[in-house]
Design an enzyme around this catalytic site. Structure first.
Site, short mmCIF file in Angstrom:
data_model
loop_
_atom_site.label_atom_id
_atom_site.label_comp_id
_atom_site.label_asym_id
_atom_site.label_seq_id
_atom_site.Cartn_x
_atom_site.Cartn_y
_atom_site.Cartn_z
CG ASP A 77 -0.09 -6.86 -7.25
OD1 ASP A 77 1.04 -7.21 -6.86
OD2 ASP A 77 -0.97 -6.42 -6.49
CD GLU A 78 5.68 -4.05 -5.88
OE1 GLU A 78 4.93 -3.40 -5.12
OE2 GLU A 78 6.61 -4.76 -5.47
#
Length: 210
Positions: A77-78
């Site tokens: 998620d990054e």
């Protein structure tokens, strides 16, 4: 609501994610489910859905590839995007363009996100954390140390609970204080890891994506 994404206590579950509401009770990702539920008895436990996370991670990654010459996935998620020299391409203001990207991700995928912009990956990551849950924060080139100065050393990569306690015992609580400590003393006390963290506190970091 005070929500934790975690496996069940009886299966020795661990918290994958904690909402901002439950963090007020001291609950954090990586904590045992039993500990989290003890700290916050009203916590609502939700099962993890890893296949869905991977699916949406792939969708966001594919979307972002259209808007950056270079993209690096740091985790599920990054993502890091290199926008060097893209000001004219994106209409002159990278901040405004970042807000458009943020809004599109929310509309298209239903996912909130925060964005941090800086001259290197470490400072950008810290800026992103400071911008959460749904902000955009730009740190102009040359003002990294000004941004970091009053922030706690715990925002720096590599500063866990043990390192934080050791630094605090020596009166080092902010990034500004760590940046000014004599490097020879720091190296003798904390080794190469301590010197690397000091560089982060001084606003330095990797300027290129892998």
């Amino acid at each position: 609501k005070p929500i934790i994404v975690a496996d069940r206590t009886e299966s020795r579950g661990v918290v994958t994610c904690a909402s901002y509401e439950v963090r007020q009770y001291g609950v954090r990702a990586g904590m045992a489910t039993a500990t989290a539920e003890r700290k916050c008895p009203i916590a609502i436990r939700v099962d993890a859905h890893y296949e869905a996370y991977e699916e949406y991670s792939g969708k966001v990654k594919s979307f972002l590839r259209n808007y950056a010459p270079v993209l690096e996935a740091a985790s599920i998620d990054e993502f890091y995007l290199d926008w060097t020299g893209c000001e004219k391409l994106f209409g002159g203001s990278l901040v405004q363009f970042a807000r458009r990207i943020q809004k599109t991700i929310k509309t298209k995928f239903g996912l909130p996100c925060a964005l941090g912009m800086a001259s290197n990956k470490t400072t950008a990551k810290i800026a992103c954390d400071q911008a959460k849950p749904e902000g955009v924060l730009e740190i102009p080139d040359g003002r990294e140390t000004e941004f970091l100065n009053l922030l706690s050393v715990k925002v720096l990569p590599g500063v866990g609970e043990v390192m934080l306690e050791k630094l605090n015992l020596r009166g080092i609580r902010t990034c500004g204080q760590l940046a000014k400590i004599d490097s020879e003393y720091l190296g003798l006390t904390f080794g190469k890891g301590g010197l690397r963290i000091q560089e982060y506190a001084r606003g330095h970091g990797d300027r290129f994506l892998t």
